[in-house]
Design a protein around this motif. Structure first.
Motif, PDB file in Angstrom:
ATOM      1  N   UNK A  88       0.762  -1.140   0.063  1.00 26.75           N
ATOM      2  CA  UNK A  88       0.009   0.123   0.075  1.00 26.75           C
ATOM      3  C   UNK A  88       0.926   1.134   0.163  1.00 26.75           C
ATOM      4  N   UNK A  89       0.483   2.160  -0.647  1.00 20.94           N
ATOM      5  CA  UNK A  89       1.149   3.470  -0.545  1.00 20.94           C
ATOM      6  C   UNK A  89       0.085   4.853  -0.114  1.00 20.94           C
ATOM      7  N   UNK A  90       0.710   5.535   0.896  1.00 28.39           N
ATOM      8  CA  UNK A  90      -0.171   6.576   1.427  1.00 28.39           C
ATOM      9  C   UNK A  90      -0.094   7.666   0.401  1.00 28.39           C
ATOM     10  N   UNK A  91      -1.255   8.090  -0.002  1.00 29.27           N
ATOM     11  CA  UNK A  91      -1.441   8.757  -1.079  1.00 29.27           C
ATOM     12  C   UNK A  91      -2.345   9.993  -0.822  1.00 29.27           C
ATOM     13  N   UNK A  92      -2.002  11.295  -0.734  1.00 33.02           N
ATOM     14  CA  UNK A  92      -3.010  12.115  -0.670  1.00 33.02           C
ATOM     15  C   UNK A  92      -3.889  12.508  -1.969  1.00 33.02           C
ATOM     16  N   UNK A  93      -5.197  12.451  -1.923  1.00 32.12           N
ATOM     17  CA  UNK A  93      -6.230  12.628  -2.866  1.00 32.12           C
ATOM     18  C   UNK A  93      -7.020  13.897  -2.404  1.00 32.12           C
ATOM     19  N   UNK A  94      -7.600  14.334  -3.443  1.00 30.02           N
ATOM     20  CA  UNK A  94      -8.392  15.538  -3.040  1.00 30.02           C
ATOM     21  C   UNK A  94      -9.854  15.133  -3.388  1.00 30.02           C
ATOM     22  N   UNK A  95     -10.766  15.762  -2.745  1.00 29.99           N
ATOM     23  CA  UNK A  95     -12.266  15.883  -2.907  1.00 29.99           C
ATOM     24  C   UNK A  95     -12.644  16.990  -2.623  1.00 29.99           C
ATOM     25  N   UNK A  96     -14.130  17.198  -3.005  1.00 29.57           N
ATOM     26  CA  UNK A  96     -14.755  18.558  -2.505  1.00 29.57           C
ATOM     27  C   UNK A  96     -15.897  18.320  -1.718  1.00 29.57           C
ATOM     28  N   UNK A  97     -16.260  19.286  -0.739  1.00 25.39           N
ATOM     29  CA  UNK A  97     -17.382  19.178  -0.114  1.00 25.39           C
ATOM     30  C   UNK A  97     -18.711  20.020  -0.751  1.00 25.39           C
ATOM     31  N   UNK A  98     -19.760  19.800  -0.155  1.00 28.44           N
ATOM     32  CA  UNK A  98     -20.967  20.388  -0.940  1.00 28.44           C
ATOM     33  C   UNK A  98     -20.658  21.890  -1.101  1.00 28.44           C
ATOM     34  N   UNK A  99     -19.785  22.524  -0.358  1.00 29.59           N
ATOM     35  CA  UNK A  99     -19.691  24.145  -0.563  1.00 29.59           C
ATOM     36  C   UNK A  99     -18.399  24.512  -1.402  1.00 29.59           C
ATOM     37  N   UNK A 100     -17.987  23.483  -2.093  1.00 30.24           N
ATOM     38  CA  UNK A 100     -16.845  23.589  -2.975  1.00 30.24           C
ATOM     39  C   UNK A 100     -15.363  23.824  -2.520  1.00 30.24           C
ATOM     40  N   UNK A 101     -15.165  23.491  -1.269  1.00 30.20           N
ATOM     41  CA  UNK A 101     -13.894  23.614  -0.874  1.00 30.20           C
ATOM     42  C   UNK A 101     -13.301  22.258  -1.204  1.00 30.20           C
ATOM     43  N   UNK A 102     -12.059  22.199  -1.674  1.00 26.79           N
ATOM     44  CA  UNK A 102     -11.235  21.154  -1.715  1.00 26.79           C
ATOM     45  C   UNK A 102     -10.717  20.679  -0.514  1.00 26.79           C
ATOM     46  N   UNK A 123      -6.029   8.316  -9.543  1.00 25.47           N
ATOM     47  CA  UNK A 123      -7.034   9.152  -9.979  1.00 25.47           C
ATOM     48  C   UNK A 123      -8.411   8.626  -9.973  1.00 25.47           C
ATOM     49  N   UNK A 124      -8.374   7.261  -9.951  1.00 27.63           N
ATOM     50  CA  UNK A 124      -9.593   6.640 -10.089  1.00 27.63           C
ATOM     51  C   UNK A 124     -10.289   6.461  -8.941  1.00 27.63           C
ATOM     52  N   UNK A 125      -9.310   6.766  -7.492  1.00 31.20           N
ATOM     53  CA  UNK A 125     -10.112   7.136  -6.299  1.00 31.20           C
ATOM     54  C   UNK A 125     -11.039   8.458  -6.153  1.00 31.20           C
ATOM     55  N   UNK A 126     -10.718   9.342  -7.223  1.00 25.11           N
ATOM     56  CA  UNK A 126     -11.244  10.692  -7.293  1.00 25.11           C
ATOM     57  C   UNK A 126     -12.639  10.650  -8.144  1.00 25.11           C
ATOM     58  N   UNK A 127     -12.965   9.639  -8.576  1.00 23.78           N
ATOM     59  CA  UNK A 127     -14.151   9.389  -9.583  1.00 23.78           C
ATOM     60  C   UNK A 127     -15.353   8.993  -8.987  1.00 23.78           C
ATOM     61  N   UNK A 128     -16.394   9.491  -9.285  1.00 29.13           N
ATOM     62  CA  UNK A 128     -17.829   9.197  -8.590  1.00 29.13           C
ATOM     63  C   UNK A 128     -18.292   7.641  -9.239  1.00 29.13           C
ATOM     64  N   UNK A 129     -17.416   6.675  -8.893  1.00 27.48           N
ATOM     65  CA  UNK A 129     -17.993   5.374  -9.388  1.00 27.48           C
ATOM     66  C   UNK A 129     -18.519   4.710  -8.039  1.00 27.48           C
ATOM     67  N   UNK A 172     -14.519  14.205 -10.284  1.00 23.85           N
ATOM     68  CA  UNK A 172     -14.515  13.455 -11.429  1.00 23.85           C
ATOM     69  C   UNK A 172     -15.831  12.866 -11.645  1.00 23.85           C
ATOM     70  N   UNK A 173     -16.651  12.853 -12.718  1.00 25.90           N
ATOM     71  CA  UNK A 173     -17.811  11.667 -13.005  1.00 25.90           C
ATOM     72  C   UNK A 173     -17.517  10.463 -12.980  1.00 25.90           C
ATOM     73  N   UNK A 174     -18.234   9.714 -12.740  1.00 27.74           N
ATOM     74  CA  UNK A 174     -17.964   8.309 -12.863  1.00 27.74           C
ATOM     75  C   UNK A 174     -17.447   7.657 -14.013  1.00 27.74           C
ATOM     76  N   UNK A 175     -17.954   8.113 -15.119  1.00 30.25           N
ATOM     77  CA  UNK A 175     -17.594   7.514 -16.586  1.00 30.25           C
ATOM     78  C   UNK A 175     -16.609   8.250 -16.936  1.00 30.25           C
ATOM     79  N   UNK A 176     -15.491   8.995 -16.278  1.00 30.15           N
ATOM     80  CA  UNK A 176     -14.224   9.645 -16.780  1.00 30.15           C
ATOM     81  C   UNK A 176     -13.346   8.586 -17.305  1.00 30.15           C
ATOM     82  N   UNK A 177     -13.009   8.919 -18.583  1.00 26.28           N
ATOM     83  CA  UNK A 177     -12.069   7.835 -19.232  1.00 26.28           C
ATOM     84  C   UNK A 177     -10.680   8.827 -19.619  1.00 26.28           C
ATOM     85  N   UNK A 178      -9.566   8.262 -18.965  1.00 28.97           N
ATOM     86  CA  UNK A 178      -8.223   8.682 -19.075  1.00 28.97           C
ATOM     87  C   UNK A 178      -7.886   7.884 -20.342  1.00 28.97           C
ATOM     88  N   UNK A 179      -7.337   8.508 -21.597  1.00 29.35           N
ATOM     89  CA  UNK A 179      -6.666   7.612 -22.415  1.00 29.35           C
ATOM     90  C   UNK A 179      -5.216   7.458 -22.141  1.00 29.35           C
TER      91      UNK A 179
END
Length: 331
Positions: A54-68, A86-92, A108-115
């Motif tokens: 496992x790797x300790x990784x800082x991921x970013x989300x937002x709350x209902x008021x738009x704060x990161x 980045x997949x952990x930041x998608x609404x899957x 990010x939306x759950x259907x986000x695709x990274x080429x």
């Protein structure tokens, strides 16, 4: 009956672990090199104190008021871990349970695709399928861009991020977010209407979200101040002022609390409040989050390894010394 010190320690543990638990160490470890296609090569060093899978990784989300909101999560090692993060930041569906528990929203939306994601000479080029990253408002769009930049630049091999869409660079996204050039991490949650001017400086203060969830989290806010030379007493003073023009952030400092003085000696920051601060001990949950907020705010100053809270020049009852938290939030 438990002593206040015992209650405080339990509260800190609960805030730190929060449901799934976490362990504290470096934010940026165990990345040796990255291949041109974005894969990360890990080393073979074993550490008894850390699960090497496992790797300790800082991921970013937002709350209902738009704060990161930064959250440290432990994610499995795999090839291309920067892209996988980045997949952990998608609404899957896989993430929705955790997001609901945290009281936060995906960037990010759950259907986000990274080429694809390539990394070379400190520059990460991330290529999205264009029609999967469309946002209804400028705040969500800007948060997605800034959150991705902040997340990817936590990896030592990445300094800047260039956004691409179906293999091409755009001037801006649908709602006007500039993505024409490589982006470096910017000031997180810069207070509205503030721009730095000559003779001014900036610092980060940490406030508590007022969201009614079981997960207590801190929100970092970038504040512009009049002094160009930053000092510990300035930062704590700004923390005591609380958030500006916000009903969704707070600082649970007892009414009448004032900062008397601060000093840094032998790696310890001594922060001395007046007697009104002692009333904080009557609220163990607030006490724990306030202490962490103070410690995270003090952490930005070099030479600070520990924090000691004082009341009228005497050690605050309930906690002898605060170890600096590695992360603002852990899940």
């Amino acid at each position: 009956m438990y002593s206040r010190k015992t209650i405080f320690i339990i509260s800190i543990m609960l805030l730190t672990i929060m449901f799934l638990g976490g362990c504290k160490s470096s934010q940026k470890n165990n990345l040796d090199s990255e291949t041109p296609d974005g894969n990360v090569l890990t080393n073979n060093i074993q550490d008894d104190k850390q699960d090497t899978n496992l790797r300790e990784t800082i991921l970013y989300y937002q709350n209902d008021d738009g704060y990161l909101v930064p959250v440290m999560r432990k994610i499995p090692w795999e090839e291309g871990i920067a892209k996988a993060a980045l997949s952990y930041m998608m609404d899957t569906k896989e993430q929705q349970k955790d997001l609901m528990a945290m009281g936060l929203k995906a960037l990010m939306p759950g259907n986000t695709e990274i080429n694809g994601l390539s990394i070379k000479d400190g520059l990460a080029k991330i290529d999205f399928k264009n029609d999967t990253v469309q946002f209804e408002n400028p705040v969500s769009e800007s948060n997605m861009v800034q959150g991705i930049v902040l997340t990817l630049c936590e990896f030592p091999a990445i300094d800047k991020v260039q956004f691409m869409f179906d293999g091409k660079i755009k001037q801006s996204m649908k709602n006007g977010t500039d993505v024409s050039k490589p982006l470096a991490p910017q000031d997180i949650n810069l207070e509205m209407g503030q721009n730095i001017k000559n003779g001014e400086g900036k610092l980060t203060v940490f406030f508590h979200s007022t969201s009614d969830t079981q997960y207590d989290y801190l929100v970092p806010v970038t504040r512009i101040i009049s002094a160009s030379e930053l000092a510990l007493d300035t930062a704590i003073g700004e923390l005591l002022k609380g958030p500006k023009s916000s009903n969704v952030l707070k600082m649970d400092i007892p009414q009448g609390t004032k900062l008397l003085d601060t000093k840094i000696e032998n790696g310890t920051a001594y922060i001395n409040f007046n007697k009104e601060f002692s009333a904080l001990g009557n609220e163990p949950r607030s006490e724990a989050i306030v202490m962490k907020s103070i410690a995270m705010t003090a952490k930005q100053f070099s030479g600070v390894d520990y924090v000691k809270i004082m009341v009228d020049g005497k050690e605050y009852e309930g906690v002898e010394q605060l170890n600096l938290p590695t992360f603002a939030n852990e899940y």
